[in-house]
Each structure stands twice: as structure tokens, then as C-alpha cells.
Design a protein around this motif. Structure first.
Motif, short mmCIF file in Angstrom:
data_model
loop_
_atom_site.label_atom_id
_atom_site.label_comp_id
_atom_site.label_asym_id
_atom_site.label_seq_id
_atom_site.Cartn_x
_atom_site.Cartn_y
_atom_site.Cartn_z
N LEU A 25 0.82 -1.21 0.00
CA LEU A 25 0.00 0.00 0.00
C LEU A 25 0.86 1.27 0.00
N VAL A 26 1.94 1.28 0.75
CA VAL A 26 2.84 2.44 0.78
C VAL A 26 3.50 2.62 -0.58
N LEU A 30 3.07 5.86 -3.17
CA LEU A 30 4.18 6.68 -3.64
C LEU A 30 4.33 6.65 -5.16
N THR A 31 4.13 5.48 -5.78
CA THR A 31 4.40 5.35 -7.21
C THR A 31 3.18 5.58 -8.09
N ALA A 32 2.01 5.14 -7.66
CA ALA A 32 0.81 5.27 -8.49
C ALA A 32 -0.37 5.71 -7.63
N PRO A 33 -0.39 6.99 -7.28
CA PRO A 33 -1.47 7.44 -6.39
C PRO A 33 -2.86 7.34 -7.04
N LEU A 35 -3.90 4.93 -9.01
CA LEU A 35 -4.34 3.54 -8.84
C LEU A 35 -4.82 3.29 -7.42
N LEU A 36 -4.10 3.82 -6.44
CA LEU A 36 -4.50 3.68 -5.05
C LEU A 36 -5.84 4.38 -4.80
N LYS A 37 -6.02 5.52 -5.46
CA LYS A 37 -7.30 6.24 -5.32
C LYS A 37 -8.44 5.40 -5.91
N GLY A 38 -8.18 4.74 -7.03
CA GLY A 38 -9.19 3.88 -7.64
C GLY A 38 -9.55 2.71 -6.75
N ILE A 39 -8.54 2.09 -6.14
CA ILE A 39 -8.78 0.97 -5.23
C ILE A 39 -9.58 1.44 -4.02
N ALA A 40 -9.20 2.59 -3.47
CA ALA A 40 -9.90 3.13 -2.31
C ALA A 40 -11.35 3.45 -2.66
N LEU A 41 -11.58 4.02 -3.84
CA LEU A 41 -12.96 4.33 -4.25
C LEU A 41 -13.77 3.05 -4.43
N PHE A 42 -13.15 2.03 -5.01
CA PHE A 42 -13.85 0.75 -5.17
C PHE A 42 -14.27 0.19 -3.82
N ILE A 43 -13.35 0.20 -2.86
CA ILE A 43 -13.66 -0.31 -1.52
C ILE A 43 -14.76 0.53 -0.87
#
Length: 128
Positions: A25-26, A30-33, A35-43
Motif C-alpha cells: 500500500l505504501v 508513492l508510485t501510483a497514487p 491507482l490507489l485512489k481507484g482501489i480506495a474508491l472501489f472499496i
């Protein structure tokens, strides 16, 4: 203040139990914010969808129970009146008296008398 420390303790326990997941997750943050935002929105959408589904199912369950209750009230009468064919205020004639009433016009014997064989037997007791 106590709730904040409880949240931090739970977060630290999660990190201790799942170090690899936290590392991934860290790195994603750092590398693909995006993508992390997309995963967080999906959850987030998944959890909100489950919450809405739970509310809808609860409302449907309550509606169905209310309809069943209304049907029973119509069948047996309101507030226990005429429940099971008698008024709520009526009492039986005597306590402890048993009455047996025939409820249907079914014949006494449902199997023809010529069906089967009669076997005579005698009960014996084994004394050991």
C-alpha cells in the motif's frame, strides 16, 4: 481522545499482523497514487453498496412481516377476538375437561379389511 488512541492502536496492530500488505500500500501510494485512489474508491463504493443493500433488505423484511401480521389479524380477528373460533372473554365450561370433536368426515378405516395378514405373537420375558 480515547477513541483516537483506540483507532491508532488498531491501526498499529493491523500493520504488525500484515506487514507485506502495508508495504504494498505504501509503494502504491508513492508510485501510483491514481491507482490507489481507484482501489480506495472501489472499496468505499463496495462498503456503501453493502450498507444500502442491508437497509433495503431490512425494510423489505419489515414490510413482509407487517403483511403477514395483517393477514393473521384478518384470519383470527383483531386483538385476539374470535381467536381460534371463540371470543377472548369466553372461558371453557370447566377447567380440566377434555372435549373431542370430529373435525372431518373421513372414514374410520382408510385401508381395506382384506389387506395384510394377521400374525399372532406372544410376549416373552428373558430372565438372565
Amino acid at each position: 481522545m480515547g477513541i483516537l488512541t483506540a483507532i491508532l492502536d488498531a491501526l498499529l496492530q493491523f500493520i504488525r499482523r500484515n506487514p507485506l500488505t502495508c508495504l504494498i500500500l505504501v509503494i502504491l501510494a508513492l508510485t501510483a497514487p491514481a491507482l490507489l485512489k481507484g482501489i480506495a474508491l472501489f472499496i468505499l463504493y463496495f462498503l456503501l453498496g453493502m450498507l444500502v443493500l442491508g437497509v433495503v433488505l431490512t425494510l423489505l423484511f419489515r414490510w413482509r412481516i407487517r403483511k403477514l401480521r395483517e393477514g393473521m389479524e384478518e384470519q383470527f380477528g383483531r386483538n385476539g377476538e374470535e381467536a381460534f373460533g371463540r371470543r377472548a372473554g369466553e372461558r371453557s365450561q370447566r377447567t380440566g375437561t377434555v372435549r373431542i370433536r370430529r373435525t372431518s368426515d373421513a372414514p374410520e378405516k382408510r385401508v381395506a379389511s382384506d389387506v395384510g395378514d394377521y400374525v399372532e405373537f406372544e410376549e416373552t420375558h428373558d430372565e438372565r
